[in-house]
Design a protein around this motif. Structure first.
Motif, PDB file in Angstrom:
ATOM      1  N   ASP A  20      -2.497  -5.868  -8.093  1.00  0.00           N
ATOM      2  CA  ASP A  20      -3.422  -4.805  -7.735  1.00  0.00           C
ATOM      3  C   ASP A  20      -3.407  -3.674  -8.759  1.00  0.00           C
ATOM      4  O   ASP A  20      -4.452  -3.104  -9.080  1.00  0.00           O
ATOM      5  CB  ASP A  20      -3.081  -4.238  -6.361  1.00  0.00           C
ATOM      6  CG  ASP A  20      -4.065  -3.165  -5.932  1.00  0.00           C
ATOM      7  OD1 ASP A  20      -5.241  -3.505  -5.707  1.00  0.00           O
ATOM      8  OD2 ASP A  20      -3.682  -1.996  -5.854  1.00  0.00           O
ATOM      9  N   THR A  79      -5.551  -6.613   0.438  1.00  0.00           N
ATOM     10  CA  THR A  79      -5.542  -5.390  -0.358  1.00  0.00           C
ATOM     11  C   THR A  79      -6.944  -4.899  -0.703  1.00  0.00           C
ATOM     12  O   THR A  79      -7.758  -5.627  -1.274  1.00  0.00           O
ATOM     13  CB  THR A  79      -4.752  -5.621  -1.658  1.00  0.00           C
ATOM     14  OG1 THR A  79      -3.436  -6.075  -1.325  1.00  0.00           O
ATOM     15  CG2 THR A  79      -4.667  -4.341  -2.468  1.00  0.00           C
ATOM     16  N   GLY A 123       0.817  -1.209   0.000  1.00  0.00           N
ATOM     17  CA  GLY A 123       0.000   0.000   0.000  1.00  0.00           C
ATOM     18  C   GLY A 123       0.848   1.255   0.000  1.00  0.00           C
ATOM     19  O   GLY A 123       0.532   2.234  -0.693  1.00  0.00           O
ATOM     20  N   THR A 158      -5.669   0.726   0.649  1.00  0.00           N
ATOM     21  CA  THR A 158      -4.914  -0.494   0.936  1.00  0.00           C
ATOM     22  C   THR A 158      -4.179  -0.379   2.270  1.00  0.00           C
ATOM     23  O   THR A 158      -4.143  -1.325   3.062  1.00  0.00           O
ATOM     24  CB  THR A 158      -3.913  -0.786  -0.196  1.00  0.00           C
ATOM     25  OG1 THR A 158      -4.631  -1.137  -1.374  1.00  0.00           O
ATOM     26  CG2 THR A 158      -2.973  -1.918   0.165  1.00  0.00           C
TER      27      THR A 158
END
Length: 466
Positions: A286, A334, A111, A324
């Motif tokens: 992601d 996530t 993140g 995240t």
């Protein structure tokens, strides 16, 4: 109040009103709400308490979606992403042997990486460096992996050995019938899951809004009737018969997980390669998912300008990245933008007001926690199968007649599914792509990022041979 809403969310400017935004927000929530029940089932495979994960899922989804609405003024809902949660539970904490605390630490670090590359504008550049057919293959491969997990959780595939050790990459494949999955309808769970699967497919084909959530509710209701009145063995619990969960068990544990990740007891080199491999996999998975989802949903919500740029695009990506980080602190995998948000856009949502409505509904959903024990795996497993099918849609976008594209794409997809490891699938895909380009004399077509990743993955595989 109307004047404030119009001024803050720019309702008139985007040709909408508060009623349409509320309807859009509710619609988006209904289509996304299945994650409240599915995510705890998946994350429990990592050793986490399902009740606690449910609370974390609701709070992280509410916080991330609220940030998207207030900061980016976009009608997008956020929640723990399907695919990356499977990687967390079955690959990271399963095959690779990390604890769930370490997994949350990896989510936190990824993140932070998302935030940095979003602020600096590197996120779009990184995605552009990776070949399109590899991006598509990664999405399809994750879809196949999720479908496989769904069939296993539904008890439609049976094993006599731990499926986590089935065809491990580099571990030596044994053609032993005891580890080969077999299709079975013998158990009560398999029979109920089959009914749930047909229900979900029917809702999908009919275009029923909130069909996945409705499928969970109907299958769970049928399961309760069959267990409590017909003696089926489904492992259900009445409300109050099991602990709801304590968020304190997971909140902030990502910080200690980070410290555990950087344990050098096995050598600095081994530790760095392992951590880097995990972070690269989570970041790539992601990034592709977010960019593709945002582009598709923004277009549906009329948030794309004449030049094809997303309105408030940088803020949207930054809000997604920050979500995240928040999700890691709450205790879930996530958090990412959901493509189901397009359902809200189709219902008229154009601004962040819709996201605020969706966030409030996620926050209110924590009161559903006592009912989690009434939702069997047979009710959530069909959702994984359906999501896996939807994620495999890009398979037609790969030119299978061009071997330079087909070989890396095929290796990526098959290793992910049959090797039971998303990380290994991505790594094999990059290595195979570079090898193909080198053989055909097109090494100059390989971008700097792919070259660097290929070297790192080769070193990792080399250490597995030692």
């Amino acid at each position: 109040m109307k004047g404030f809403l119009d001024s803050f969310f720019k309702l008139k400017e985007r040709d909408t009103d508060w009623r349409r935004e509320v309807v859009g927000g509710i619609t988006a929530f209904v289509t996304m709400a299945y994650i409240i029940f599915v995510n705890p089932q998946i994350m429990s495979a990592a050793g986490m308490d399902p009740g606690t994960v449910m609370l974390a899922t609701c709070l992280a989804s509410a916080a991330g979606t609220l940030l998207m609405g207030l900061y980016a003024n976009a009608p997008f809902g956020l929640a723990p992403g399907m695919g990356i949660n499977a990687f967390f539970a079955y690959t990271l904490c399963g095959t690779m042997g990390y604890t769930w605390e370490q997994g949350l630490g990896a989510v936190l670090l990824s993140g932070i990486i998302f935030v940095v590359v979003s602020v600096t504008g590197l996120r779009s550049r990184i995605i552009a460096e990776i070949p399109l057919h590899l991006k598509k293959a990664i999405g399809v491969g994750i879809g196949l992996f999720i479908l496989y997990i769904g069939l296993k959780n539904a008890s439609l595939l049976t094993f006599t050995a731990d499926p986590g050790s089935f065809v491990p990459l580099g571990g030596g494949m044994k053609l032993d019938s005891s580890i080969i999955p077999t299709l079975s309808f013998a158990s009560d769970s398999a029979k109920l899951a089959l009914i749930g699967l047909f229900l979900n497919v029917a809702f999908l084909l009919r275009g029923t809004k909130g069909g996945m959530l409705l499928g969970i509710i109907l299958t769970s209701a049928l399961g309760c009737y069959l267990q409590f009145f017909s003696g089926w063995q489904l492992g259900l619990h009445l409300p109050g018969a099991m602990p709801v969960g304590n968020l304190g068990d997971t909140f902030g544990k990502c910080l200690s997980g980070v410290m555990q990740l950087f344990d050098i007891s096995n050598g600095i080199g081994t530790m760095l390669l392992s951590v880097f491999s995990v972070l690269i996999t989570m970041t790539i998975a992601d990034m592709f998912d977010t960019i593709g989802t945002v582009l598709a949903t923004a277009s549906r919500a009329n948030l794309v300008d004449e030049e094809g740029n997303i309105v408030n695009g940088e803020r949207i990506l930054l809000a997604d990245a920050a979500a995240t980080v928040m999700g890691a602190f709450f205790g879930t995998s996530t958090v990412t933008t959901y493509v189901e948000s397009s359902a809200g856009a189709a219902a008229g949502a154009r601004t962040g007001l819709a996201a605020v409505v969706t966030a409030l509904l996620f926050g209110g959903s924590i009161f559903l926690a006592p009912f989690l024990g009434m939702v069997p795996a047979a009710a959530t497993a069909p959702i994984l199968v359906v999501v896996g099918i939807l994620m495999s849609a890009d398979i037609g976008g790969i030119d299978w007649h061009d071997l330079e594209k087909a070989i890396p794409a095929y290796c990526t997809m098959t290793i992910m599914c049959f090797g039971y490891n998303i990380a290994d699938g991505i790594a094999v895909g990059f290595v195979t792509y570079s090898f193909v380009k080198l053989v055909v004399g097109k090494w100059q077509d390989v971008t700097w990022l792919v070259r660097v990743l290929t070297v790192i993955f080769l070193v990792r595989f080399g250490m597995m041979l030692l």
